[in-house]
Design an enzyme around this catalytic site. Structure first.
Site, PDB file in Angstrom:
ATOM      1  N   GLN A 173      55.417 -69.419 -10.757  1.00 23.10           N
ATOM      2  CA  GLN A 173      55.845 -70.263 -11.868  1.00 23.10           C
ATOM      3  C   GLN A 173      57.126 -70.999 -11.512  1.00 23.10           C
ATOM      4  O   GLN A 173      57.840 -70.636 -10.580  1.00 23.10           O
ATOM      5  CB  GLN A 173      56.027 -69.439 -13.142  1.00 23.10           C
ATOM      6  CG  GLN A 173      57.133 -68.406 -13.102  1.00 23.10           C
ATOM      7  CD  GLN A 173      57.168 -67.547 -14.370  1.00 23.10           C
ATOM      8  OE1 GLN A 173      56.155 -67.266 -14.988  1.00 23.10           O
ATOM      9  NE2 GLN A 173      58.350 -67.135 -14.767  1.00 23.10           N
ATOM     10  N   GLU A 210      48.146 -69.685 -22.635  1.00 27.42           N
ATOM     11  CA  GLU A 210      49.612 -69.719 -22.570  1.00 27.42           C
ATOM     12  C   GLU A 210      50.068 -70.361 -21.264  1.00 27.42           C
ATOM     13  O   GLU A 210      49.697 -69.916 -20.182  1.00 27.42           O
ATOM     14  CB  GLU A 210      50.194 -68.309 -22.678  1.00 27.42           C
ATOM     15  CG  GLU A 210      51.717 -68.289 -22.640  1.00 27.42           C
ATOM     16  CD  GLU A 210      52.292 -66.887 -22.564  1.00 27.42           C
ATOM     17  OE1 GLU A 210      53.325 -66.711 -21.890  1.00 27.42           O
ATOM     18  OE2 GLU A 210      51.683 -65.964 -23.160  1.00 27.42           O
ATOM     19  N   ASP A 241      56.381 -69.064 -27.316  1.00 32.07           N
ATOM     20  CA  ASP A 241      55.370 -69.334 -26.292  1.00 32.07           C
ATOM     21  C   ASP A 241      54.709 -70.680 -26.569  1.00 32.07           C
ATOM     22  O   ASP A 241      54.410 -71.011 -27.731  1.00 32.07           O
ATOM     23  CB  ASP A 241      54.292 -68.252 -26.284  1.00 32.07           C
ATOM     24  CG  ASP A 241      54.773 -66.942 -25.677  1.00 32.07           C
ATOM     25  OD1 ASP A 241      55.855 -66.937 -25.065  1.00 32.07           O
ATOM     26  OD2 ASP A 241      54.063 -65.926 -25.828  1.00 32.07           O
TER      27      ASP A 241
END
Length: 345
Positions: free
Chosen positions: A126, A259, A246
């Site tokens: 990420q 998500e 989120d």
């Protein structure tokens, strides 16, 4: 325990070579847009940190980090990072980053306790980012502006990908819908948190759920969060607790909420002490990270992580994260994926 979502009549829109091209286009373009929009400088992040400093991300508090001894340090143990939520804040202080500016890095992690499936792998990649803010920025309005800036970068990236590969069509809505986790619970009181996410995200296409980690009206959290990075207990302008959340989008290939990012305004001293007390984790105050925060040597910040493989999955219309990244999968999952035209790397 692994779990496989089986999309009906799945057929990849890109072959392997086109997929690899698409991955590079997405990663190069999105991170430049993210950095420009949030005024972030790239830094190099660690793959592992020393155990006992309180720097590793504890996620929900139950996941076991991968550890190993270091021969030249008298077998002191290192932990492979889960994420860099706390490391980034230390780095902001050590680099003396000014207010309104921040850092981002390519975060690579191993999460050995993940339930393997379409969305979860042992390997996590990420963009981890963190930005210095002022005391007056610790508001829901500031968090919303930050989310919208990130989402704008996502929209621009989707446009580029669809221009490069005409067989792909844009799917993201123009705007993000914001809702607090308590409001979501009251809207769908008979559904589980994941079922609520699916219902609201299918309706709006892109949703940011505020206030994840603290107890809701029924005494249960929407989802778990470690108590020492996101501020989920401070009351925001709506009178509800939470300055984090989120970002979810609707994934039409899998038919469920997806998500892409978890982010939030980080704890200040008061929120840290409150959340450690409420979670029974006050022993963490002895750790290096927590001591520095209590002593006031770390800046106030906002930050989060954005899943690289997940973003590529979404844009390239893939059914499994293993079509984007190389990892280890149960043999029965590999066999079933082959039958479903899901070509795992």
């Amino acid at each position: 325990m692994s779990y496989l979502i089986e999309p009906k009549n799945y057929k990849p829109l890109l072959d392997k070579y086109e997929t690899e091209q698409g991955i590079k286009v997405i990663k190069d373009f999105f991170q430049d847009n993210l950095a420009t929009g949030l005024k972030l400088r790239r830094v190099t992040g660690p793959l592992f940190v020393l155990r006992g400093l309180g720097i590793n991300d504890d996620l929900s508090g139950t996941e076991r980090p991968v550890t190993f001894p270091i021969k030249d340090l008298g077998d002191a143990r290192a932990e492979v990072v889960h994420s860099l939520a706390k490391w980034k804040r230390l780095t902001l202080a050590d680099h003396e980053v000014q207010e309104g500016y921040g850092i981002y890095t390519d975060m690579n992690a191993i999460r050995a306790d993940e339930e393997l499936g379409n969305l979860h792998s042992l390997y996590v990649d990420q963009w981890d980012w963190e930005r210095v803010i002022r005391p007056e920025d610790r508001t829901l309005a500031y968090l919303r502006r930050t989310v919208k800036c990130i989402y704008s970068a996502m929209l621009r990236t989707e446009f580029l990908v669809c221009e490069r590969f005409p067989q792909l069509q844009p799917a993201l809505p123009e705007d993000v819908f914001f809702i607090h986790a308590e409001e979501l619970r009251q809207r769908y009181p008979d559904l589980s948190p994941k079922e609520r996410e699916n219902r609201i995200t299918e309706e709006y296409g892109a949703v940011f759920i505020v206030g994840i980690g603290g107890p809701l009206g029924d005494g249960k959290p929407h989802d778990l969060r470690a108590p020492d990075y996101d501020d989920y207990s401070t009351l925001n302008e709506t009178g509800l607790p939470g300055l984090n959340g989120d970002l979810l989008v609707w994934n039409s290939v899998l038919g469920r909420a997806f998500e892409l990012s978890s982010m939030g305004i980080r704890v200040d001293k008061e929120a840290l002490l409150r959340q450690l007390h409420d979670s029974g984790k006050e022993e963490r105050l002895q750790y290096y990270f927590h001591r520095r925060l209590v002593e006031g040597t770390l800046p106030l910040s906002v930050g989060g992580g954005i899943g690289q493989s997940r973003l590529c999955m979404l844009y390239l219309r893939k059914a499994h994260i293993g079509e984007i990244q190389a990892s280890i999968w149960p043999e029965d999952m590999r066999k079933r994926c082959a039958e479903l035209n899901i070509d795992l790397i």
